[in-house]
Enzyme design. Structure first.
Site, PDB file in Angstrom:
ATOM      1  N   GLY A   1      26.999  -5.867  23.832  1.00  0.00           N
ATOM      2  CA  GLY A   1      28.143  -6.775  23.898  1.00  0.00           C
ATOM      3  C   GLY A   1      27.865  -7.858  24.908  1.00  0.00           C
ATOM      4  O   GLY A   1      26.710  -8.161  25.214  1.00  0.00           O
ATOM      5  N   SER A   2      28.920  -8.425  25.459  1.00  0.00           N
ATOM      6  CA  SER A   2      28.763  -9.552  26.376  1.00  0.00           C
ATOM      7  C   SER A   2      28.207  -9.106  27.721  1.00  0.00           C
ATOM      8  O   SER A   2      28.421  -7.964  28.157  1.00  0.00           O
ATOM      9  CB  SER A   2      30.125 -10.213  26.599  1.00  0.00           C
TER      10      SER A   2
ATOM     11  N   LYS B   1      32.405   4.113  20.469  1.00  0.00           N
ATOM     12  CA  LYS B   1      33.601   3.258  20.387  1.00  0.00           C
ATOM     13  C   LYS B   1      33.197   1.916  19.787  1.00  0.00           C
ATOM     14  O   LYS B   1      32.578   1.101  20.451  1.00  0.00           O
ATOM     15  CB  LYS B   1      34.236   3.034  21.752  1.00  0.00           C
ATOM     16  N   PRO B   2      33.525   1.671  18.537  1.00  0.00           N
ATOM     17  CA  PRO B   2      33.205   0.388  17.909  1.00  0.00           C
ATOM     18  C   PRO B   2      34.195  -0.683  18.362  1.00  0.00           C
ATOM     19  O   PRO B   2      35.207  -0.368  18.996  1.00  0.00           O
ATOM     20  CB  PRO B   2      33.365   0.681  16.422  1.00  0.00           C
ATOM     21  N   ALA B   3      33.904  -1.938  18.027  1.00  0.00           N
ATOM     22  CA  ALA B   3      34.829  -3.020  18.360  1.00  0.00           C
ATOM     23  C   ALA B   3      36.096  -2.873  17.524  1.00  0.00           C
ATOM     24  O   ALA B   3      36.048  -2.469  16.364  1.00  0.00           O
ATOM     25  CB  ALA B   3      34.170  -4.363  18.102  1.00  0.00           C
ATOM     26  N   SER B   4      37.223  -3.223  18.108  1.00  0.00           N
ATOM     27  CA  SER B   4      38.510  -3.073  17.404  1.00  0.00           C
ATOM     28  C   SER B   4      38.630  -4.016  16.215  1.00  0.00           C
ATOM     29  O   SER B   4      39.407  -3.761  15.302  1.00  0.00           O
ATOM     30  CB  SER B   4      39.664  -3.330  18.380  1.00  0.00           C
TER      31      SER B   4
ATOM     32  N   CYS C   1      23.438 -12.402  18.802  1.00  0.00           N
ATOM     33  CA  CYS C   1      22.972 -12.493  20.194  1.00  0.00           C
ATOM     34  C   CYS C   1      21.626 -13.191  20.278  1.00  0.00           C
ATOM     35  O   CYS C   1      21.217 -13.607  21.345  1.00  0.00           O
ATOM     36  CB  CYS C   1      22.846 -11.099  20.776  1.00  0.00           C
TER      37      CYS C   1
ATOM     38  N   GLU D   1      26.477 -19.245  25.898  1.00  0.00           N
ATOM     39  CA  GLU D   1      26.238 -18.807  24.518  1.00  0.00           C
ATOM     40  C   GLU D   1      27.399 -19.312  23.658  1.00  0.00           C
ATOM     41  O   GLU D   1      28.545 -18.950  23.875  1.00  0.00           O
ATOM     42  CB  GLU D   1      26.209 -17.287  24.533  1.00  0.00           C
TER      43      GLU D   1
ATOM     44  N   TRP E   1      31.427  -6.486  17.503  1.00  0.00           N
ATOM     45  CA  TRP E   1      31.956  -6.697  16.147  1.00  0.00           C
ATOM     46  C   TRP E   1      30.951  -7.441  15.251  1.00  0.00           C
ATOM     47  O   TRP E   1      31.098  -7.449  14.039  1.00  0.00           O
ATOM     48  CB  TRP E   1      33.248  -7.511  16.205  1.00  0.00           C
ATOM     49  N   ASN E   2      29.924  -8.084  15.844  1.00  0.00           N
ATOM     50  CA  ASN E   2      29.153  -9.000  14.984  1.00  0.00           C
ATOM     51  C   ASN E   2      28.176  -8.307  14.054  1.00  0.00           C
ATOM     52  O   ASN E   2      27.782  -8.835  13.030  1.00  0.00           O
ATOM     53  CB  ASN E   2      28.456 -10.060  15.841  1.00  0.00           C
TER      54      ASN E   2
ATOM     55  N   GLU F   1      22.427  -4.111  25.987  1.00  0.00           N
ATOM     56  CA  GLU F   1      21.991  -5.169  25.058  1.00  0.00           C
ATOM     57  C   GLU F   1      23.051  -6.255  25.138  1.00  0.00           C
ATOM     58  O   GLU F   1      24.125  -6.119  24.564  1.00  0.00           O
ATOM     59  CB  GLU F   1      21.863  -4.609  23.644  1.00  0.00           C
ATOM     60  N   LEU F   2      22.778  -7.312  25.884  1.00  0.00           N
ATOM     61  CA  LEU F   2      23.845  -8.230  26.297  1.00  0.00           C
ATOM     62  C   LEU F   2      23.676  -9.615  25.671  1.00  0.00           C
ATOM     63  O   LEU F   2      23.027  -9.781  24.655  1.00  0.00           O
ATOM     64  CB  LEU F   2      23.860  -8.291  27.823  1.00  0.00           C
TER      65      LEU F   2
END
Ligand code: NAD
Ligand SMILES: O=C[C@H](O)CS(=O)(=O)O
Length: 483
Positions: A232-233, A179-182, A288, A385, A155-156, A254-255
């Site tokens: 994401g995470s 699939k994007p973040a909700s 990130c 983080e 989402w960021n 990409e975490l």
């Protein structure tokens, strides 16, 4: 109220197999600054995901047969449309993600730059010939699109994390299901509207919103999907790596990060403060590559700390659509709680609050930009983080010791340091165990350089000439019987 020059860009439907579809079950999209409802988007499931995958498979032969120049021209049109609609896209992003409008405009330009970059890289997917050891044989190596790809994004950065994947995928001749973040689907859906207008054929790009588990599991386990790119995470990244293993997919990860930001005693302190503002407080600390630990040499620590605290006091906190706002709301209450947990743990173990340290008087998920001093490696903020506007300062005296502390993490995404001695710059840059090193800068992200991490910050690189490699496979052709 979200006012757009082109209201058709606010699309509360999903693009699946070339059709815009709704659903009975929906997800509410709200504004993190006001909690106001923006729209409801479909809550799609595994069945809809399979339809998108099947359409991507059906569209792939024709898409890959287009010349690189034809795919490049379509991507170039997509790039132009994104920039032509930059203001509307930025308004949508600020409404659903919260970042200041100026940052949102910047992200749209950054997102567009990946489409432009890979529109050009499409024409540079070169092969090779290899001298054959057998006189009657010829050896040719070609690079071909891997096939149907999946992308799951955070989402960021609701635009750039999608174009950083869709750009190289479509350029290489792949098709993609996203699939994007909700929390931030509307930016992704608006990008899909523009992709369709640019001439991306039906089925080549689908964007689905809904249950992360249902859609994600289908994308990660469906054998038709040959490649999954996740941003994401690290926690979710590990799960997806396990799930994709069952069908041996190519993966890009990409975490999470835990970036050190080191200020040596020979640093330009004003430049270091400016770099800390950019690196730590961009997107209210929700990136990130944010500085997560600030190591400051004891000889300059107090001056740097005061300069940073003074600079923070000048930053306006508020809703992202308000003029002059530099720090918007965090994405949700959980994000605020994580900042508070890191803060409370540090103070309980001896750290001091130099500036900020509380929820902002605006309430909601607004938090004061905060500087902590007296922070040590024993505190949670040194290991996790934070993903918020919290700048923990650690004192150090010795170069070798600070490099050891900087590397003392399972993460390895971004790192930064400020120094002017040439020998030190080379020594420290070579010893930092990170995918990216910023020297005398707090902003390293662009489309031309390989973005990515080592250790548990991920696999693969995005952007640069390397970014398209993850969407290609190598084929070796041996032609025998040549007299
Ligand atoms: N390395 C990078 O380039 C980069 C960029 C941006 C964010 N991040 C990282 O992302 C994290 C913040 O973003 P976030 O909160 O959206 O991360 P997240 O991992 O919670 O979610 C990321 C995406 O994964 C989806 N997801 C969640 N659970 C899933 C599951 N079980 N199966 C499939 N998909 C699932 C989410 O819906 C979202 O679309 C931070 O750790 C940050 O460091 C990394
Ligand atoms: O959150 C990290 C993203 O990759 C943002 S950026 O690429 O650093 O701008």
């Amino acid at each position: 109220m979200l006012t757009l020059d082109d209201p058709s860009l606010l699309r509360a439907q999903c693009l699946v197999a070339g059709e815009w579809i709704s659903a009975e079950r929906t997800i509410a999209v709200t504004n993190p600054a006001t909690d106001a409802l923006i729209a409801h988007v479909p809550r799609l499931d595994a069945a809809a995901t399979r339809r998108a995958i099947e359409a991507a498979e059906a569209a792939w032969p024709q898409w890959r047969r287009r010349t690189a120049h034809e795919r490049s021209a379509i991507l170039a049109r997509w790039h132009a449309l994104i920039l032509q609609n930059q203001e509307d896209l930025a308004r949508i992003m600020t409404a659903e993600q919260g970042k200041p409008l100026a940052e949102a405009r910047g992200e749209i330009a950054y997102a567009a730059s990946f489409i432009q970059w890979f529109a050009e890289e499409a024409k540079r997917v070169y092969g090779e010939t290899i001298p054959s050891p057998v006189a009657s044989q010829r050896i040719v190596v070609v690079r071909e699109p891997v096939g149907v790809c999946a992308a799951i994004t955070p989402w960021n950065f609701p635009a750039a994390m999608i174009t950083r994947k869709a750009g190289p995928a479509l350029a290489a001749g792949c098709t993609m299901v996203v699939k994007p973040a909700s929390q931030t689907p509307l930016t992704a859906l608006a990008l899909a509207v523009l992709a369709e207008r640019a001439g991306v054929p039906a089925g080549v790009l689908s964007v689905l919103t809904g249950s992360a588990g249902d859609i994600g599991t289908e994308l990660a386990t469906n054998p038709v999907v040959r490649k999954l790119s996740f941003t994401g995470s690290t926690e979710v990244g590990r799960l997806l790596m396990q799930q994709t293993a069952s069908t041996v997919k190519k993966v890009s990860m990409e975490l999470g990060g835990n970036a050190p930001f080191i200020v040596f005693d020979d640093a330009d302190l004003d430049a270091a403060v400016e770099g800390a503002l950019v690196s730590k407080f961009r997107n209210a600390g929700q990136t990130c590559v944010c500085a997560n630990r600030l190591y400051v040499h004891e000889g300059v620590h107090d001056v740097f700390a005061q300069k940073l605290a003074e600079a923070l006091r000048a930053l306006k906190v508020g809703p992202g659509d308000q003029e002059g706002v530099r720090i918007g709301p965090l994405i949700d209450e959980a994000a605020v709680r994580k900042v508070q947990e890191h803060l409370a743990d540090a103070v309980a173990k001896g750290a001091q609050v130099l500036s900020g340290g509380r929820r902002h008087p605006l309430g909601g998920s607004f938090f004061e930009p905060t500087v902590l001093t007296g922070v040590t490696q024993a505190m949670t903020v040194a290991r996790e983080e934070t993903f918020g506007p919290l700048a923990p300062l650690f004192r150090f005296s010795d170069e070798a010791e600070v490099v050891r502390m900087a590397n003392d993490t399972e993460f390895g995404l971004a790192s930064y340091f400020y120094a002017r001695d040439l020998g030190r710059v080379w020594r420290v840059a070579e010893q930092l165990e990170y995918g990216m090193v910023g020297v005398n800068t707090g902003l390293i992200s662009n489309e031309v350089a390989p973005f990515g991490g080592v250790k548990q910050s991920g696999l693969g690189r995005e952007g640069s000439r390397h970014g398209i490699e993850d969407y290609l496979v190598i084929k070796y052709i041996n032609m025998a019987g040549i007299a």
